[in-house]
Motif scaffolding. Sequence first.
Motif, PDB file in Angstrom:
ATOM      1  N   SER A  18       0.854  -1.179   0.000  1.00  0.00           N
ATOM      2  CA  SER A  18       0.000   0.000   0.000  1.00  0.00           C
ATOM      3  C   SER A  18       0.896   1.237   0.000  1.00  0.00           C
ATOM      4  N   TYR A  19       0.626   2.161  -0.911  1.00  0.00           N
ATOM      5  CA  TYR A  19       1.418   3.380  -1.032  1.00  0.00           C
ATOM      6  C   TYR A  19       0.534   4.594  -0.787  1.00  0.00           C
ATOM      7  N   PRO A  20       0.904   5.488   0.150  1.00  0.00           N
ATOM      8  CA  PRO A  20       0.126   6.717   0.336  1.00  0.00           C
ATOM      9  C   PRO A  20       0.492   7.736  -0.734  1.00  0.00           C
ATOM     10  N   GLY A  21      -0.468   8.590  -1.049  1.00  0.00           N
ATOM     11  CA  GLY A  21      -0.210   9.636  -2.030  1.00  0.00           C
ATOM     12  C   GLY A  21      -1.358  10.622  -2.112  1.00  0.00           C
ATOM     13  N   ILE A  22      -1.200  11.578  -2.988  1.00  0.00           N
ATOM     14  CA  ILE A  22      -2.205  12.616  -3.208  1.00  0.00           C
ATOM     15  C   ILE A  22      -2.691  12.516  -4.634  1.00  0.00           C
ATOM     16  N   SER A  23      -4.004  12.436  -4.803  1.00  0.00           N
ATOM     17  CA  SER A  23      -4.603  12.470  -6.134  1.00  0.00           C
ATOM     18  C   SER A  23      -5.034  13.888  -6.446  1.00  0.00           C
ATOM     19  N   VAL A  24      -4.652  14.358  -7.614  1.00  0.00           N
ATOM     20  CA  VAL A  24      -5.114  15.640  -8.130  1.00  0.00           C
ATOM     21  C   VAL A  24      -6.150  15.283  -9.190  1.00  0.00           C
ATOM     22  N   VAL A  25      -7.417  15.563  -8.891  1.00  0.00           N
ATOM     23  CA  VAL A  25      -8.523  15.150  -9.747  1.00  0.00           C
ATOM     24  C   VAL A  25      -9.088  16.368 -10.467  1.00  0.00           C
ATOM     25  N   GLY A  71     -18.767  18.175 -13.679  1.00  0.00           N
ATOM     26  CA  GLY A  71     -19.077  17.095 -12.755  1.00  0.00           C
ATOM     27  C   GLY A  71     -18.446  15.751 -13.078  1.00  0.00           C
ATOM     28  N   GLU A  72     -17.860  15.583 -14.249  1.00  0.00           N
ATOM     29  CA  GLU A  72     -17.271  14.312 -14.654  1.00  0.00           C
ATOM     30  C   GLU A  72     -15.753  14.360 -14.507  1.00  0.00           C
ATOM     31  N   ILE A  73     -15.164  13.272 -14.018  1.00  0.00           N
ATOM     32  CA  ILE A  73     -13.709  13.197 -13.909  1.00  0.00           C
ATOM     33  C   ILE A  73     -13.116  13.088 -15.310  1.00  0.00           C
ATOM     34  N   VAL A  74     -12.206  14.012 -15.628  1.00  0.00           N
ATOM     35  CA  VAL A  74     -11.548  13.997 -16.932  1.00  0.00           C
ATOM     36  C   VAL A  74     -10.060  13.657 -16.814  1.00  0.00           C
ATOM     37  N   ASP A  75      -9.504  13.759 -15.619  1.00  0.00           N
ATOM     38  CA  ASP A  75      -8.098  13.419 -15.419  1.00  0.00           C
ATOM     39  C   ASP A  75      -7.840  13.200 -13.941  1.00  0.00           C
ATOM     40  N   ARG A  76      -6.920  12.288 -13.656  1.00  0.00           N
ATOM     41  CA  ARG A  76      -6.516  12.030 -12.274  1.00  0.00           C
ATOM     42  C   ARG A  76      -5.012  11.766 -12.295  1.00  0.00           C
ATOM     43  N   THR A  77      -4.287  12.538 -11.504  1.00  0.00           N
ATOM     44  CA  THR A  77      -2.843  12.354 -11.365  1.00  0.00           C
ATOM     45  C   THR A  77      -2.567  11.989  -9.920  1.00  0.00           C
ATOM     46  N   TRP A  78      -1.860  10.880  -9.735  1.00  0.00           N
ATOM     47  CA  TRP A  78      -1.541  10.426  -8.379  1.00  0.00           C
ATOM     48  C   TRP A  78      -0.060  10.633  -8.130  1.00  0.00           C
ATOM     49  N   ILE A  79       0.267  11.304  -7.037  1.00  0.00           N
ATOM     50  CA  ILE A  79       1.645  11.570  -6.670  1.00  0.00           C
ATOM     51  C   ILE A  79       1.941  10.834  -5.372  1.00  0.00           C
ATOM     52  N   PRO A  80       2.877   9.871  -5.403  1.00  0.00           N
ATOM     53  CA  PRO A  80       3.206   9.151  -4.174  1.00  0.00           C
ATOM     54  C   PRO A  80       3.877  10.071  -3.166  1.00  0.00           C
ATOM     55  N   PHE A 140      12.430  16.533  -1.497  1.00  0.00           N
ATOM     56  CA  PHE A 140      12.306  17.729  -2.332  1.00  0.00           C
ATOM     57  C   PHE A 140      11.655  17.354  -3.662  1.00  0.00           C
ATOM     58  N   ALA A 141      12.042  16.204  -4.223  1.00  0.00           N
ATOM     59  CA  ALA A 141      11.453  15.751  -5.494  1.00  0.00           C
ATOM     60  C   ALA A 141       9.953  15.499  -5.348  1.00  0.00           C
ATOM     61  N   ASP A 142       9.519  14.940  -4.202  1.00  0.00           N
ATOM     62  CA  ASP A 142       8.083  14.741  -3.947  1.00  0.00           C
ATOM     63  C   ASP A 142       7.357  16.085  -3.951  1.00  0.00           C
ATOM     64  N   ASP A 143       7.937  17.060  -3.261  1.00  0.00           N
ATOM     65  CA  ASP A 143       7.335  18.396  -3.199  1.00  0.00           C
ATOM     66  C   ASP A 143       7.231  19.018  -4.579  1.00  0.00           C
ATOM     67  N   GLU A 144       8.291  18.912  -5.356  1.00  0.00           N
ATOM     68  CA  GLU A 144       8.296  19.499  -6.698  1.00  0.00           C
ATOM     69  C   GLU A 144       7.274  18.822  -7.616  1.00  0.00           C
ATOM     70  N   ALA A 145       7.126  17.504  -7.500  1.00  0.00           N
ATOM     71  CA  ALA A 145       6.138  16.782  -8.317  1.00  0.00           C
ATOM     72  C   ALA A 145       4.727  17.254  -7.984  1.00  0.00           C
ATOM     73  N   LEU A 146       4.437  17.444  -6.702  1.00  0.00           N
ATOM     74  CA  LEU A 146       3.121  17.920  -6.291  1.00  0.00           C
ATOM     75  C   LEU A 146       2.878  19.352  -6.768  1.00  0.00           C
ATOM     76  N   ILE A 147       3.853  20.219  -6.616  1.00  0.00           N
ATOM     77  CA  ILE A 147       3.715  21.610  -7.063  1.00  0.00           C
ATOM     78  C   ILE A 147       3.463  21.653  -8.563  1.00  0.00           C
ATOM     79  N   THR A 148       4.186  20.854  -9.333  1.00  0.00           N
ATOM     80  CA  THR A 148       4.013  20.821 -10.789  1.00  0.00           C
ATOM     81  C   THR A 148       2.608  20.358 -11.165  1.00  0.00           C
ATOM     82  N   ALA A 149       2.122  19.300 -10.505  1.00  0.00           N
ATOM     83  CA  ALA A 149       0.776  18.788 -10.797  1.00  0.00           C
ATOM     84  C   ALA A 149      -0.293  19.808 -10.418  1.00  0.00           C
TER      85      ALA A 149
END
Length: 75
Positions: A26-33, A38-47, A54-63
């Motif tokens: 199981s991996y925790p992360g943040i989904s940017v939906v 009203g319909e989901i058109v994209d979902r990006t999951w960042i672990p 720092f790389a995790d932070d930068e990936a989230l900021i970019t998304a």
Amino acid sequence: MSADRVVQLRWEHRHVADDGGRAALSYPGISVVRRAEGEIVDRTWIPVGEEPTFADDEALITALHAAWRWTRPAA
């Protein structure tokens, strides 16, 4: 932000099992939906690990940046 385009953040876990179902991770992360009308058109999951890097932070900021720019009305 346009009323028909919405960005949501969700704390989620991704669950991965091997083919036999004997082992699972199981991996925790943040989904940017992204939702349009009203319909989901994209979902990006960042672990996100126990000790985010720092790389995790930068990936989230970019998304987030890309998603929030997406909410702006087209010119």
